[in-house]
Design a protein around this motif. Structure first.
Motif, mmCIF file in Angstrom:
data_model
loop_
_atom_site.group_PDB
_atom_site.id
_atom_site.type_symbol
_atom_site.label_atom_id
_atom_site.label_comp_id
_atom_site.label_asym_id
_atom_site.label_seq_id
_atom_site.Cartn_x
_atom_site.Cartn_y
_atom_site.Cartn_z
ATOM 1 N N ASP A 34 5.974 -6.289 1.645
ATOM 2 C CA ASP A 34 5.469 -5.206 0.565
ATOM 3 C C ASP A 34 5.928 -5.765 -0.579
ATOM 4 O OD1 ASP A 34 5.806 -2.883 -1.240
ATOM 5 O OD2 ASP A 34 4.101 -2.447 -0.020
ATOM 6 N N LYS A 35 4.987 -6.215 -1.540
ATOM 7 C CA LYS A 35 5.206 -6.765 -2.803
ATOM 8 C C LYS A 35 5.861 -5.855 -3.806
ATOM 9 C CE LYS A 35 0.438 -5.989 -4.968
ATOM 10 N NZ LYS A 35 -0.506 -6.579 -5.573
ATOM 11 N N LYS A 36 5.509 -4.456 -3.762
ATOM 12 C CA LYS A 36 6.521 -3.491 -4.539
ATOM 13 C C LYS A 36 7.825 -3.499 -4.072
ATOM 14 C CE LYS A 36 2.307 -0.776 -6.038
ATOM 15 N NZ LYS A 36 1.535 0.351 -6.055
ATOM 16 N N LYS A 37 8.130 -3.450 -2.938
ATOM 17 C CA LYS A 37 9.409 -3.358 -2.262
ATOM 18 C C LYS A 37 10.484 -4.562 -2.681
ATOM 19 C CE LYS A 37 8.648 -0.398 1.557
ATOM 20 N NZ LYS A 37 8.686 -0.478 3.061
ATOM 21 N N LYS A 40 11.323 -4.310 -6.436
ATOM 22 C CA LYS A 40 12.161 -3.074 -6.432
ATOM 23 C C LYS A 40 13.512 -3.511 -5.826
ATOM 24 C CE LYS A 40 13.986 1.001 -6.622
ATOM 25 N NZ LYS A 40 14.297 1.799 -7.665
ATOM 26 N N VAL A 92 3.436 -12.216 -5.837
ATOM 27 C CA VAL A 92 4.359 -11.788 -6.939
ATOM 28 C C VAL A 92 4.577 -12.968 -7.808
ATOM 29 C CG1 VAL A 92 6.727 -10.641 -8.058
ATOM 30 C CG2 VAL A 92 5.544 -9.795 -5.871
ATOM 31 N N SER A 100 11.543 -8.038 -13.505
ATOM 32 C CA SER A 100 12.351 -6.738 -12.739
ATOM 33 C C SER A 100 13.677 -7.077 -12.711
ATOM 34 C CB SER A 100 11.512 -6.934 -11.315
ATOM 35 O OG SER A 100 12.260 -5.841 -10.295
ATOM 36 N N ASP A 138 4.750 -0.327 -15.644
ATOM 37 C CA ASP A 138 3.539 0.175 -14.844
ATOM 38 C C ASP A 138 2.382 -0.610 -15.871
ATOM 39 O OD1 ASP A 138 4.706 2.088 -13.299
ATOM 40 O OD2 ASP A 138 4.871 3.612 -14.657
#
Length: 141
Positions: A34-37, A40, A92, A100, A138
């Motif tokens: 998962d790119k959001k994970k 993060k 990403v 990040s 965001d």
């Protein structure tokens, strides 16, 4: 130089660096799909690195050792992009990875933290500029 904080970031794809043996199928379980994970985890890598170095400065810097020497303060933390090359998540960008990481560093800065010096990489320069321009997490990158 005072020391080295060696870290590896999240594994965004099951690859190995050039010249290394082929990646095993078992390693696939470590890939953050998962790119959001992934982003993060890069953020958390940044917070952990800065927290570690700041902790050293707060607790250990300037302490006298039994032999009379004094432990140095870490004045500058020089950082390249982490997980922005071979292991980057395929969805990403390098710039998003660098951003990040920098947000992670920034989240843990305090008075005992070292100055941050970025390696001269385009992704790090662009990410730093976005922070200077106050681009938030965001925003559309």
């Amino acid at each position: 130089n005072v020391g080295l904080c060696y870290t590896v970031g999240a594994l965004g794809r099951n690859k190995r660096a050039e010249g290394e043996e082929a990646a095993s199928a078992a390693r696939e379980a470590l890939v953050v799909k998962d790119k959001k994970k992934f982003v993060k985890e890069i953020f958390m890598t940044g917070t952990n690195c800065m927290a570690l170095i700041t902790h050293y400065n707060r607790v250990h810097a300037n302490k006298k050792l039994a032999d009379g020497t004094t432990l140095p303060r870490i004045e500058v933390f020089r950082s390249p992009i982490v997980a922005g090359g071979t292991f980057i998540h395929p969805e990403v960008t390098q710039e998003a990875t660098a951003l990040s990481l920098l947000w992670g560093y920034q989240a843990k800065v305090e008075d005992k933290s070292p100055a941050l010096e970025l390696m001269p990489e385009a992704a790090m320069r662009n990410a730093y500029q976005k922070i200077r321009d106050r681009v938030g997490p965001d925003s559309d990158m």
